[in-house]
Design an enzyme around this catalytic site. Structure first.
Site, PDB file in Angstrom:
ATOM      1  N   CYS A 154       0.823  -1.214   0.000  1.00 25.40           N
ATOM      2  CA  CYS A 154       0.000   0.000   0.000  1.00 25.40           C
ATOM      3  C   CYS A 154       0.856   1.263   0.000  1.00 25.40           C
ATOM      4  CB  CYS A 154      -0.958  -0.010   1.192  1.00 25.40           C
ATOM      5  SG  CYS A 154      -0.146  -0.087   2.801  1.00 25.40           S
ATOM      6  N   HIS A 195      -2.309   1.288   7.238  1.00 27.30           N
ATOM      7  CA  HIS A 195      -2.557   1.385   5.807  1.00 27.30           C
ATOM      8  C   HIS A 195      -2.238   2.786   5.316  1.00 27.30           C
ATOM      9  CE1 HIS A 195      -4.365   0.373   1.966  1.00 27.30           C
ATOM     10  NE2 HIS A 195      -5.093   1.472   2.031  1.00 27.30           N
TER      11      HIS A 195
END
Length: 672
Positions: A426, A566
Site C-alpha cells: 500500500c 494502511h
C-alpha cells in the site's frame, strides 16, 4: 522378526512387515498371492480360492510366466489365478505372451461362479442418483434417499465409466505432496488478479471413476468403496460451482494463508463478506481443522488472528459492498504503459551514493470536470474512487487533514484519500498514485527501493542508526552493534520482499528515489479492529531527501495518509479558473500551473516532526523545511508547503487514462 519375509508393495515398492495386510505407505492391499490363508478368510469370507493350491510361495522368484488378461477389466493376472484379482471375474480371458515371446495357454477350466462373484457384480452395477448422487441397488426404480426416479440413460453411462470422468481428469494434476490441484473451467472475473485456480486437497490413493484405472481391491474394500462415493459426490459439487463460489473459496483460503489479493478479488467482484461456508464447501476445502460450516471471512480472520485482514473486512466500504473503479482499472493497457514509462524514468546515480532516482516530476490530481457532474453521479464516482473510511478517520474522528477552513475553502486545497490495494504494497501504491495515478503492480518501485537501500547502505545505514539511537535514548534503552546490524538486515529484507509491510526507513528512501519531500498525515495511535490502542504510530511527519544535494531535488512535496496500518494517496482536485471556488489560490492560467497548500502543522498548531535528522540538526526543523520546500505563512497564520501541479506537463498517457475513466460518468450524467 525376520526381514527376509517382508513383502514388497506392487505400487510404491515399499517393504512391509509380513503381518501387514495393507501397504504402510500407500495403503494398497497386500498382494493376494502372498496373503496367508487365515488372513484371506478373515477378510473375504468363504468363497472359491483366488489362487490354485499348487501355487508356490516363492512364485516371484521364478522366471516371468505368461499372465492372462481379464475379459472384463483387462487386468493382467498371474497364470495360476482362478479369478481376476481386480473384479473377481472367472478365468477365461486372453493369454498374454511371456517375456521370451512364447505364448502360453491354460488348459484349466474356469471354476463355477460363486455367490460372492454375483454379489460383487451387483455392487459394480449399482446406479447413481442424478439428484443426490446416492448409489442404489440395480433393482431399485427410485432413489432410496430422495425418491427421485431412476434415469435409465444416465445409468447406462454410469455402467460404462471409461468416459465419465474424462472432463474432470483433464483439469486434475497430481502434485508431489499427495494433493490434487483442480482448475475449474470458469471465466476469469474482472479484478481476479490471476487467483482463479484453487487447490483442494484430496485423500491419497483414492480410486478413479474409470474401471480401467481403478486401484487394486477398490471393489472388495469397503473403505475404498466409500472413497469412491465421496469422490463422485465432490465431482457433482464441483460441476455445480459457479464463478462466485470459486472466488469465495479462494478468499477463505486467502484468509488462512494471509493472501490479501484473493480477498480483494472476491470483494471487488461483488462478493458478500457476510457469506457463510456451507458443509459442501467445507468438504471441497478438505481442511476440517481450519474451516467449519457457518464461518464467514471475519470468523476465519479472528480464528487465525489476522488483524490486518480484519481491519479491511470490517471497514464500511466492505460492509456496503462498494465496488472500486480506479482510473487504472478502466484502461489496463494504458496503465501498463504508464508503469513502463516509470521504469524507464528510473536511473542510478554514480559515485559514492548509488541510489536510484526518477527523472520526471509528476503530480496526480482529480479532474475538475467532476464538479460538473450531477450530485448523484459525483457521489457514485467518489464511492468508487475514494477510500471513505480513511477520509472519515482523517477528517472527522481526528482532525488530521482538511481541518483549516482557510486552506480548504478560500485556497481550494482540499485533500482526497484515494482507494488502493490492501496488501503490504500500500505504501508503494500510494506513492505512485499520488504521482502517476497507477498501482505498483509490477513491483518496479519496490525493486528500486530494495536496490537503493542495498547499494547506498553506507549512507542510509549511518543516518538510520543515528536517528534510531536518539529515539532509543529518549525511551531509555540501548542496543549493541550486533542488534543494530540485525535490525538493518530486517529493513533490507522487507524492502526486497513483495507484499511485505514497510517502515519509516523505507519512506525516507522513497523520498530520495522521488527526489521530493514526502509529507505523511497519520493517526497518532495504532488501534485494533475493536478500537483498542495497540501502540504509538510514528509515521506522521516530513521526510526530506537529506542525503541528496538540495539543488538536485524538486521542492514540490507528495502527500500521503496513514490510518490503521494502511497508507493512502492524498491528492487535490484541479480548480476551474472561471469559477469563484478557490479564488485565493495561485493559478497561472498561461502555464496551467496550480498551487495546493499543504499544512506543515497539526490542528493544534504544532510543527510536524522532521524524520531522520541528526543530533546537530535538532532545533533547526523549520529552517530545513524552508530549505527543501517552498514554504509560506498564510493570512490565517498557517505554515504551509506549496505543491505545484502543472496540468500542461502532465504525461499524455495519464491524461488519456483519466479521459477514458470519466467517459462512463459522462454517459451517466447525460441519462440523468
Amino acid at each position: 522378526m525376520n526381514d527376509s519375509k517382508k513383502w514388497q508393495c506392487e505400487y510404491c515398492t515399499y517393504i512391509n512387515w509380513p503381518a501387514a495386510a495393507k501397504c504402510t505407505l500407500c495403503r494398497a492391499p497386500k498382494p493376494l498371492h502372498i496373503i496367508p490363508p487365515e488372513t484371506s478368510r478373515a477378510d473375504s469370507g468363504p468363497s472359491s480360492p483366488l489362487i490354485c493350491a499348487e501355487a508356490s510361495e516363492n512364485e516371484n522368484n521364478k522366471p516371468t510366466m505368461a499372465k492372462w488378461s481379464c475379459k472384463t477389466c483387462t487386468f493382467l493376472n498371474w497364470p495360476k489365478s482362478n479369478r481376476c484379482m481386480q473384479c473377481y471375474t472367472p478365468k477365461g480371458g486372453t493369454i498374454i505372451a511371456n517375456e521370451s515371446g512364447n505364448p502360453r495357454t491354460s488348459s484349466k477350466k474356469p471354476p463355477p461362479t460363486s455367490p460372492d462373484t454375483d454379489k460383487n457384480k451387483a455392487r459394480i452395477l449399482k446406479w447413481t442418483c442424478a439428484a443426490c448422487t446416492y448409489d442404489n441397488w440395480p433393482k431399485a426404480k427410485k432413489c432410496v434417499l430422495c425418491h427421485a426416479p431412476r434415469d435409465r440413460d444416465r445409468t447406462k453411462c454410469d455402467e460404462q465409466p471409461s468416459t465419465s470422468g474424462e472432463n474432470d481428469d483433464n483439469n486434475r494434476t497430481k502434485t508431489g505432496n499427495g494433493t490434487t490441484k483442480i482448475s475449474p473451467t470458469l471465466p476469469s472475473p474482472v479484478g481476479a488478479s490471476g487467483v482463479q485456480t484453487i487447490e483442494l486437497a484430496t485423500a491419497t490413493g483414492t480410486a478413479s471413476a474409470s474401471s480401467s484405472t481403478s486401484i487394486c481391491g477398490s471393489t472388495c474394500s469397503s473403505s475404498n468403496y466409500e472413497e469412491e462415493r465421496e469422490q463422485r459426490r465432490l465431482k457433482q459439487l464441483r460441476r455445480r460451482m459457479r464463478n462466485s463460489d470459486w472466488l469465495f473459496l479462494n478468499a477463505c483460503i486467502g484468509v488462512v494463508e494471509n493472501d490479501a489479493q484473493a480477498i480483494e478479488a472476491y470483494l471487488s467482484s461483488g462478493g458478500d463478506p457476510a457469506r457463510q461456508l456451507t458443509q459442501d464447501e467445507v468438504s471441497l476445502l478438505n481442511r476440517s481443522s481450519a474451516f467449519d460450516s457457518g464461518f464467514t471471512l471475519v470468523h476465519l480472520a479472528i480464528r487465525f488472528q489476522k488483524e490486518d485482514l480484519l481491519a479491511v473486512l470490517l471497514t464500511p466500504d466492505v460492509a456496503s459492498h462498494a465496488l472500486k473503479r480506479m482510473p487504472c482499472h478502466v484502461s489496463l493497457d494504458l496503465a501498463a504503459d504508464i508503469r513502463s514509462d516509470i521504469a524507464r524514468s528510473l536511473r542510478q546515480r554514480k559515485g559514492d551514493f548509488p541510489c536510484y532516482f526518477m527523472t520526471d516530476n509528476v503530480t496526480f490530481a482529480l479532474p475538475v470536470e467532476i464538479e460538473d457532474f450531477p450530485s448523484s453521479v459525483r457521489n457514485q464516482l467518489f464511492d468508487e474512487t475514494l477510500d471513505r473510511d480513511v477520509q472519515k478517520e482523517l477528517e472527522q474522528e481526528s482532525p488530521i487533514i482538511n481541518w483549516s477552513l482557510e486552506l480548504t475553502g478560500r485556497l481550494g486545497s482540499r485533500m482526497f484519500a484515494l482507494w488502493n490495494r490492501t496488501a503490504g504494497d500500500c505504501l508503494l501504491d500510494s506513492v505512485l498514485q499520488a504521482t502517476w495515478g497507477v498501482f505498483d503492480k509490477d513491483n518496479t518501485l519496490r525493486r528500486a527501493l530494495g536496490d537503493s537501500l542495498n547499494s547506498g547502505a553506507a549512507r542510509f545505514y549511518v543516518r538510520w542508526k543515528d536517528y534510531e539511537r536518539m529515539q532509543a535514548e529518549n525511551l531509555q534503552y540501548t542496543l549493541d552493534e550486533e542488534q543494530w546490524h540485525q535490525d538493518w538486515t530486517i529493513m533490507l529484507s522487507l524492502a526486497s520482499q513483495a507484499g511485505a509491510a514497510l517502515e519509516q526507513t523505507h519512506i525516507f528512501a522513497l523520498a530520495h528515489i522521488l527526489r521530493r519531500p514526502i509529507i505523511v498525515y497519520g493517526v497518532k495511535f495504532i488501534k485494533s479492529f475493536r478500537g483498542e490502542t495497540l501502540g504509538y504510530a510514528r509515521f506522521q511527519g516530513v521526510y526530506l531527501p537529506l542525503l541528496w544535494e538540495s539543488s538536485f531535488c524538486w521542492k514540490s512535496p507528495v502527500a500521503l495518509g496513514y490510518t490503521r496500518g494502511h497508507f493512502s494517496a492524498l491528492v487535490p482536485m484541479e480548480m476551474d479558473t472561471d469559477s469563484n471556488l478557490g479564488a485565493g489560490a495561485y493559478v497561472d492560467s498561461g502555464d496551467d500551473v496550480q498551487i495546493t497548500y499543504l499544512p506543515l502543522t497539526d490542528s493544534e498548531g504544532k510543527l510536524l516532526p522532521v524524520h531522520f535528522i541528526t543530533a546537530a540538526e535538532i532545533g533547526t526543523e523549520e529552517r530545513l523545511l524552508h530549505e527543501w520546500m517552498d514554504c509560506m505563512v498564510t493570512e490565517g497564520g498557517n505554515l504551509v508547503a506549496q505543491q505545484v501541479i502543472n496540468k500542461r506537463k502532465r504525461p499524455g498517457k495519464v491524461s488519456q487514462m483519466l479521459d477514458e475513466w470519466l467517459e462512463r460518468y459522462r454517459k451517466m450524467s447525460r441519462r440523468t
